[in-house]
Design a protein around this motif. Structure first.
Motif, short mmCIF file in Angstrom:
data_model
loop_
_atom_site.label_atom_id
_atom_site.label_comp_id
_atom_site.label_asym_id
_atom_site.label_seq_id
_atom_site.Cartn_x
_atom_site.Cartn_y
_atom_site.Cartn_z
N TYR A 130 9.72 -12.47 -0.46
CA TYR A 130 8.75 -13.42 -1.14
C TYR A 130 9.26 -14.88 -0.90
N SER A 131 8.10 -15.52 -0.51
CA SER A 131 8.24 -17.16 0.00
C SER A 131 6.92 -18.03 -0.46
N GLY A 132 6.25 -17.31 -1.68
CA GLY A 132 5.11 -18.06 -2.07
C GLY A 132 5.65 -19.48 -2.78
N GLU A 133 4.60 -20.38 -2.94
CA GLU A 133 4.94 -21.62 -3.70
C GLU A 133 5.40 -21.44 -5.30
N GLN A 134 4.68 -20.43 -5.84
CA GLN A 134 5.18 -20.00 -7.24
C GLN A 134 6.45 -19.34 -7.22
N SER A 135 7.36 -19.60 -8.32
CA SER A 135 8.73 -18.77 -8.61
C SER A 135 8.29 -17.46 -8.75
N PHE A 136 9.23 -16.24 -7.91
CA PHE A 136 8.99 -15.10 -8.37
C PHE A 136 8.61 -14.64 -9.85
N GLU A 137 9.65 -15.16 -10.49
CA GLU A 137 9.75 -14.70 -11.95
C GLU A 137 8.47 -15.13 -12.48
N SER A 138 7.73 -16.05 -12.18
CA SER A 138 6.60 -16.29 -12.82
C SER A 138 5.20 -15.73 -12.51
N LEU A 139 5.31 -14.93 -11.56
CA LEU A 139 4.32 -14.24 -10.92
C LEU A 139 3.85 -13.16 -11.95
N PRO A 140 2.73 -12.97 -12.06
CA PRO A 140 2.04 -11.79 -13.13
C PRO A 140 2.68 -10.18 -12.88
N ASP A 141 2.69 -9.58 -13.89
CA ASP A 141 3.28 -8.23 -13.70
C ASP A 141 2.49 -7.32 -13.07
N ASP A 142 1.27 -7.63 -12.64
CA ASP A 142 0.25 -6.64 -11.76
C ASP A 142 0.50 -7.07 -10.58
N TRP A 143 1.18 -8.16 -10.15
CA TRP A 143 1.22 -8.67 -8.74
C TRP A 143 2.05 -7.71 -7.90
N ILE A 144 1.56 -7.65 -6.59
CA ILE A 144 1.91 -6.44 -5.86
C ILE A 144 2.59 -6.96 -4.53
N CYS A 145 3.22 -6.12 -3.92
CA CYS A 145 3.93 -6.61 -2.39
C CYS A 145 2.74 -6.95 -1.43
N PRO A 146 2.64 -8.08 -0.88
CA PRO A 146 1.53 -8.13 0.15
C PRO A 146 1.34 -7.14 1.43
N ILE A 147 2.59 -6.69 1.74
CA ILE A 147 2.72 -5.78 2.63
C ILE A 147 2.41 -4.47 2.33
N CYS A 148 3.33 -3.58 1.52
CA CYS A 148 3.35 -2.46 1.27
C CYS A 148 2.73 -1.76 -0.11
N LYS A 149 1.95 -3.39 -0.83
CA LYS A 149 1.53 -2.72 -1.93
C LYS A 149 2.03 -2.21 -2.90
N LYS A 150 3.43 -2.14 -3.08
CA LYS A 150 4.26 -1.70 -4.09
C LYS A 150 4.26 -2.63 -5.29
N PRO A 151 4.47 -2.40 -6.51
CA PRO A 151 4.72 -3.23 -7.54
C PRO A 151 5.63 -4.39 -7.59
N LYS A 152 5.45 -5.15 -8.41
CA LYS A 152 6.86 -6.38 -8.30
C LYS A 152 7.90 -5.67 -8.67
N SER A 153 8.05 -4.70 -9.64
CA SER A 153 9.40 -4.06 -9.95
C SER A 153 10.28 -3.40 -8.89
N VAL A 154 9.52 -3.24 -7.68
CA VAL A 154 10.36 -2.72 -6.75
C VAL A 154 11.25 -3.92 -6.13
N PHE A 155 10.79 -5.25 -6.27
CA PHE A 155 11.52 -6.26 -5.66
C PHE A 155 13.00 -6.50 -6.18
N VAL A 156 14.07 -6.72 -5.42
CA VAL A 156 15.45 -6.91 -5.99
C VAL A 156 15.65 -8.44 -5.31
N GLU A 157 16.79 -8.85 -5.95
CA GLU A 157 17.37 -10.04 -5.78
C GLU A 157 17.98 -9.92 -4.39
N ALA A 158 17.78 -11.11 -3.66
CA ALA A 158 18.66 -11.02 -2.13
C ALA A 158 19.72 -11.83 -2.31
N ASP A 159 20.73 -11.76 -1.31
CA ASP A 159 21.94 -12.67 -1.52
C ASP A 159 21.53 -14.00 -0.83
#
Ligand code: FE
Length: 203
Positions: free
Chosen positions: A174-203
């Motif tokens: 994720y590289s949007g202007e808005q912080s990831f945490e503040s994205l709405p719960d129904d936000w989906i991955c722009p590539i695979c269209k899976k929900p926000k909940s499948v995202f994990v913190e990267a190192d």
């Protein structure tokens, strides 16, 4: 009136220091300018609620360090983000003192200018100080820091500090202007269209 027009005015960035009643304090300002050459006169405005402002108004003198473009953001944060009422901001800053006993900062400035204040004018939120330049000395070679450059460096630093989030399905980062945490719960991955909940913190 379009207040954003006022943000287009270019400024520098300065550390202003004073020692009064055996106490030393300093803060960061962006409004200082040479106002006359005969006699050499400098003016600046400072937020009335600052402890440094109060001390300068009482002592009627100050030392201004013109910050250099390689001045660390930590130095600016130390003097600019805290109040001398809550913390001793001067600890570990390697200041020196001018002939009036006011502090300046040789390691982070392109020049220092000392002022004997003969005019204090109440502007509302700020006090305007104006006075004779009594000492002036070049410090480090190089360019002085502009307020715009400082804001850009700060924004870049803050972005670096932000956590990165990666899609655990398609590895999209994720590289949007808005912080990831503040994205709405129904936000989906722009590539695979899976929900926000499948995202994990990267190192
Ligand atoms: Fe994905």
């Amino acid at each position: 009136m379009d207040n954003s027009a006022l943000f287009t005015i270019p400024y520098g960035l300065f550390a202003v220091g004073v020692t009064h009643d055996s106490r030393t304090n300093a803060c960061i300002i962006n409004t200082a300018a040479q106002a006359a050459s005969e006699p050499q006169t400098l003016l600046c405005t400072m937020l009335k609620s600052n402890l440094t402002t109060e001390m300068i108004a009482a002592k009627k003198s100050m030392a201004i360090t013109v910050l250099s473009s390689d001045c660390s953001l930590d130095f600016i944060a130390k003097l600019g983000m805290k109040s001398g009422r809550d913390a001793d901001k001067m600890q570990g800053l390697n200041e020196k003192y001018d002939n009036m006993g006011n502090p300046y900062f040789p390691g982070v400035g392109t020049a220092r200018i000392s002022v004997d204040i003969d005019l204090v004018h109440d502007l509302g939120s700020h006090l305007l100080f104006s006075g004779r330049i009594t000492e002036a000395e070049k410090l480090c070679p190089g360019e002085s820091l502009t307020y715009t450059e400082y804001r850009n460096r700060k924004a870049a630093g803050d972005r670096k500090k932000e956590k990165k989030y990666v899609c655990s399905i398609c590895h999209y980062v994720y590289s949007g202007e808005q912080s990831f945490e503040s994205l709405p719960d129904d936000w989906i991955c722009p590539i695979c269209k899976k929900p926000k909940s499948v995202f994990v913190e990267a190192d």
